[in-house]
Motif scaffolding. Structure first.
Motif, PDB file in Angstrom:
ATOM      1  N   GLY A   1       0.817  -1.217   0.000  1.00 22.83           N
ATOM      2  CA  GLY A   1       0.000   0.000   0.000  1.00 22.83           C
ATOM      3  C   GLY A   1       0.846   1.260   0.000  1.00 22.83           C
ATOM      4  N   ILE A   2       1.899   1.259   0.810  1.00 20.37           N
ATOM      5  CA  ILE A   2       2.790   2.430   0.870  1.00 20.37           C
ATOM      6  C   ILE A   2       3.496   2.631  -0.467  1.00 20.37           C
ATOM      7  CG2 ILE A   2       4.934   3.324   1.899  1.00 20.37           C
ATOM      8  CD1 ILE A   2       4.033   2.008   4.537  1.00 20.37           C
ATOM      9  N   TRP A   3       4.057   1.545  -1.014  1.00 21.55           N
ATOM     10  CA  TRP A   3       4.835   1.688  -2.245  1.00 21.55           C
ATOM     11  C   TRP A   3       3.947   2.023  -3.449  1.00 21.55           C
ATOM     12  CZ3 TRP A   3       9.389   3.181  -2.829  1.00 21.55           C
ATOM     13  CH2 TRP A   3      10.048   3.070  -4.049  1.00 21.55           C
ATOM     14  N   ALA A   4       2.704   1.527  -3.446  1.00 16.03           N
ATOM     15  CA  ALA A   4       1.774   1.851  -4.540  1.00 16.03           C
ATOM     16  C   ALA A   4       1.405   3.334  -4.537  1.00 16.03           C
ATOM     17  CB  ALA A   4       0.511   0.996  -4.421  1.00 16.03           C
ATOM     18  N   ASN A   5       1.475   3.958  -3.361  1.00 17.76           N
ATOM     19  CA  ASN A   5       1.108   5.375  -3.234  1.00 17.76           C
ATOM     20  C   ASN A   5       2.315   6.285  -3.006  1.00 17.76           C
ATOM     21  OD1 ASN A   5      -2.001   5.468  -3.133  1.00 17.76           O
ATOM     22  ND2 ASN A   5      -1.481   3.757  -1.796  1.00 17.76           N
ATOM     23  N   ILE A   6       3.509   5.784  -3.289  1.00 13.83           N
ATOM     24  CA  ILE A   6       4.721   6.538  -2.974  1.00 13.83           C
ATOM     25  C   ILE A   6       4.799   7.871  -3.721  1.00 13.83           C
ATOM     26  CG2 ILE A   6       6.236   5.493  -4.722  1.00 13.83           C
ATOM     27  CD1 ILE A   6       7.184   6.217  -1.056  1.00 13.83           C
ATOM     28  N   ASP A   7       4.325   7.891  -4.961  1.00 11.78           N
ATOM     29  CA  ASP A   7       4.370   9.149  -5.727  1.00 11.78           C
ATOM     30  C   ASP A   7       3.428  10.195  -5.132  1.00 11.78           C
ATOM     31  OD1 ASP A   7       6.310   8.262  -7.508  1.00 11.78           O
ATOM     32  OD2 ASP A   7       4.810   7.303  -8.800  1.00 11.78           O
ATOM     33  N   ASN A   8       2.294   9.737  -4.585  1.00 13.78           N
ATOM     34  CA  ASN A   8       1.363  10.652  -3.918  1.00 13.78           C
ATOM     35  C   ASN A   8       1.989  11.235  -2.652  1.00 13.78           C
ATOM     36  OD1 ASN A   8      -0.671  10.142  -5.814  1.00 13.78           O
ATOM     37  ND2 ASN A   8      -1.386   8.353  -4.685  1.00 13.78           N
ATOM     38  N   VAL A   9       2.787  10.415  -1.959  1.00 11.43           N
ATOM     39  CA  VAL A   9       3.490  10.879  -0.757  1.00 11.43           C
ATOM     40  C   VAL A   9       4.426  12.029  -1.114  1.00 11.43           C
ATOM     41  CG1 VAL A   9       5.223  10.251   0.993  1.00 11.43           C
ATOM     42  CG2 VAL A   9       3.333   8.685   0.481  1.00 11.43           C
ATOM     43  N   PHE A  10       5.134  11.885  -2.233  1.00 18.43           N
ATOM     44  CA  PHE A  10       6.118  12.901  -2.617  1.00 18.43           C
ATOM     45  C   PHE A  10       5.499  14.122  -3.294  1.00 18.43           C
ATOM     46  CE2 PHE A  10       8.984   9.362  -1.831  1.00 18.43           C
ATOM     47  CZ  PHE A  10       9.937  10.009  -1.052  1.00 18.43           C
ATOM     48  N   HIS A  11       4.195  14.046  -3.600  1.00 11.53           N
ATOM     49  CA  HIS A  11       3.480  15.248  -4.039  1.00 11.53           C
ATOM     50  C   HIS A  11       3.228  16.173  -2.849  1.00 11.53           C
ATOM     51  CE1 HIS A  11       2.832  14.657  -8.248  1.00 11.53           C
ATOM     52  NE2 HIS A  11       2.257  13.477  -8.083  1.00 11.53           N
ATOM     53  N   ILE A  12       3.108  15.576  -1.652  1.00 13.82           N
ATOM     54  CA  ILE A  12       2.856  16.342  -0.424  1.00 13.82           C
ATOM     55  C   ILE A  12       4.152  16.980   0.080  1.00 13.82           C
ATOM     56  CG2 ILE A  12       2.056  16.178   1.981  1.00 13.82           C
ATOM     57  CD1 ILE A  12       0.457  13.654   1.067  1.00 13.82           C
ATOM     58  N   LEU A  13       5.239  16.198   0.014  1.00  8.23           N
ATOM     59  CA  LEU A  13       6.521  16.649   0.554  1.00  8.23           C
ATOM     60  C   LEU A  13       7.261  17.565  -0.432  1.00  8.23           C
ATOM     61  CD1 LEU A  13       7.744  13.225   2.025  1.00  8.23           C
ATOM     62  CD2 LEU A  13       6.885  15.175   3.331  1.00  8.23           C
TER      63      LEU A  13
ATOM     64  N   MET B   1      12.698  13.922  -2.333  1.00 10.74           N
ATOM     65  CA  MET B   1      12.655  12.845  -3.333  1.00 10.74           C
ATOM     66  C   MET B   1      13.817  11.880  -3.163  1.00 10.74           C
ATOM     67  SD  MET B   1      10.518  12.032  -5.665  1.00 10.74           S
ATOM     68  CE  MET B   1      10.419  10.758  -6.927  1.00 10.74           C
ATOM     69  N   SER B   2      14.931  12.360  -2.626  1.00 11.73           N
ATOM     70  CA  SER B   2      16.095  11.485  -2.423  1.00 11.73           C
ATOM     71  C   SER B   2      15.821  10.400  -1.382  1.00 11.73           C
ATOM     72  CB  SER B   2      17.313  12.311  -1.999  1.00 11.73           C
ATOM     73  OG  SER B   2      17.054  12.996  -0.788  1.00 11.73           O
ATOM     74  N   GLY B   3      14.729  10.557  -0.613  1.00  5.42           N
ATOM     75  CA  GLY B   3      14.379   9.561   0.397  1.00  5.42           C
ATOM     76  C   GLY B   3      13.435   8.477  -0.100  1.00  5.42           C
ATOM     77  N   LYS B   4      13.107   8.506  -1.420  1.00  6.27           N
ATOM     78  CA  LYS B   4      12.143   7.544  -1.975  1.00  6.27           C
ATOM     79  C   LYS B   4      12.582   6.104  -1.744  1.00  6.27           C
ATOM     80  CE  LYS B   4       9.728   6.291  -6.255  1.00  6.27           C
ATOM     81  NZ  LYS B   4       9.476   6.656  -7.668  1.00  6.27           N
ATOM     82  N   TYR B   5      13.815   5.786  -2.079  1.00  6.12           N
ATOM     83  CA  TYR B   5      14.267   4.402  -1.933  1.00  6.12           C
ATOM     84  C   TYR B   5      14.692   4.063  -0.509  1.00  6.12           C
ATOM     85  CZ  TYR B   5      13.562   3.733  -6.840  1.00  6.12           C
ATOM     86  OH  TYR B   5      12.952   3.628  -8.075  1.00  6.12           O
ATOM     87  N   VAL B   6      14.823   5.100   0.320  1.00  8.88           N
ATOM     88  CA  VAL B   6      15.009   4.847   1.761  1.00  8.88           C
ATOM     89  C   VAL B   6      13.727   4.229   2.306  1.00  8.88           C
ATOM     90  CG1 VAL B   6      15.339   5.929   4.025  1.00  8.88           C
ATOM     91  CG2 VAL B   6      16.695   6.702   2.070  1.00  8.88           C
ATOM     92  N   ILE B   7      12.589   4.786   1.895  1.00  7.16           N
ATOM     93  CA  ILE B   7      11.283   4.244   2.307  1.00  7.16           C
ATOM     94  C   ILE B   7      11.135   2.808   1.837  1.00  7.16           C
ATOM     95  CG2 ILE B   7       8.780   4.474   2.042  1.00  7.16           C
ATOM     96  CD1 ILE B   7       9.200   7.514   1.814  1.00  7.16           C
ATOM     97  N   PHE B   8      11.498   2.569   0.567  1.00  9.22           N
ATOM     98  CA  PHE B   8      11.374   1.215   0.011  1.00  9.22           C
ATOM     99  C   PHE B   8      12.252   0.218   0.758  1.00  9.22           C
ATOM    100  CE2 PHE B   8      12.879  -2.140  -2.855  1.00  9.22           C
ATOM    101  CZ  PHE B   8      11.666  -2.695  -3.248  1.00  9.22           C
ATOM    102  N   LEU B   9      13.527   0.545   0.929  1.00 11.59           N
ATOM    103  CA  LEU B   9      14.480  -0.391   1.547  1.00 11.59           C
ATOM    104  C   LEU B   9      14.200  -0.597   3.037  1.00 11.59           C
ATOM    105  CD1 LEU B   9      17.720   0.854  -0.220  1.00 11.59           C
ATOM    106  CD2 LEU B   9      16.601  -1.354  -0.583  1.00 11.59           C
ATOM    107  N   PHE B  10      13.848   0.497   3.722  1.00 12.71           N
ATOM    108  CA  PHE B  10      13.562   0.360   5.145  1.00 12.71           C
ATOM    109  C   PHE B  10      12.244  -0.377   5.365  1.00 12.71           C
ATOM    110  CE2 PHE B  10      12.508   1.720   9.477  1.00 12.71           C
ATOM    111  CZ  PHE B  10      13.710   1.429  10.103  1.00 12.71           C
ATOM    112  N   GLY B  11      11.265  -0.139   4.498  1.00 10.88           N
ATOM    113  CA  GLY B  11       9.998  -0.882   4.566  1.00 10.88           C
ATOM    114  C   GLY B  11      10.212  -2.364   4.318  1.00 10.88           C
TER     115      GLY B  11
END
Length: 198
Positions: free
Chosen positions: A109-121, A126-136
């Motif tokens: 669910g988080i990864w499917a909506n990751i682009d929406n997350v970065f529309h808010i931030l 954006m450099s933290g995108k794959y931090v979210i993926f790897l840490f998740g």
């Protein structure tokens, strides 16, 4: 009261359990913060801020496991007291299955909506995108082991939990030293994933 009311062997065991528990507790706190300290010293403070915000999103994956661990710990403790290995085995298998299913759904669910997350931030996050993926993903792999850590820490093999934690801490530091200079904050998240696989 007489200080000798506790048997000498029991007193020694209480001291051992307490000491190893303190070591594990403080080690976990250090392990959770060491990557941010290393990012701050090896990159800069703004990178640390982006990394810490990204970690919050990644840690959402592991939230369901915390409740399950708290609930199961008292049951596991009673089962060890009664030496009921059957209940412990059942709890372990069910926790692995349920945590894997729930964790996978939350992660997806988080990864499917990751682009929406970065529309808010702001765009610099954006450099933290794959931090979210790897840490998740790291959190998901940890959840797949169920409540194994709780089972070990409440058994007669509790010392092994301390050694595993210390080895994990060393791996986190070494992998961070190698990967942060090459991949930046993504390297720190990759280090966490590699360490969790060990």
């Amino acid at each position: 009261p007489d200080p000798g009311f506790i048997d000498k062997d029991l007193r020694k065991e209480i001291i051992n359990v307490s000491l190893f528990g303190i070591i594990v507790g403080y080690s976990n706190i250090i392990i959770q913060r060491i990557d941010m300290i290393m990012i701050n010293s090896m990159i800069d403070l703004s990178a640390t801020g982006i990394y810490s915000i990204s970690l919050l999103f990644g840690s959402i994956v592991s939230l369901p496991s915390r409740s399950l661990t708290r609930i199961s710990s008292s049951i596991v403790s009673d089962a060890w007291k009664e030496n009921d290995v059957g209940i412990i085995r059942t709890i372990y298998y069910k926790s692995c299955l349920n945590q894997t299913i729930i964790g996978a759904l939350v992660f997806a669910g988080i990864w499917a909506n990751i682009d929406n997350v970065f529309h808010i931030l702001p765009s610099e996050f954006m450099s933290g995108k794959y931090v979210i993926f790897l840490f998740g993903l790291s959190a998901l792999l940890s959840m797949m082991t169920g409540v194994s850590s709780s089972i070990i820490s409440q058994s007669e093999y509790y010392r092994y939990n301390t050694w595993f934690t210390l080895i994990f801490g060393v791996l986190v530091v070494v992998t961070n030293l190698i990967l942060i200079p090459v991949y930046g904050i993504t390297g720190a998240a990759l280090a966490a994933l590699i360490s969790s696989l060990s």
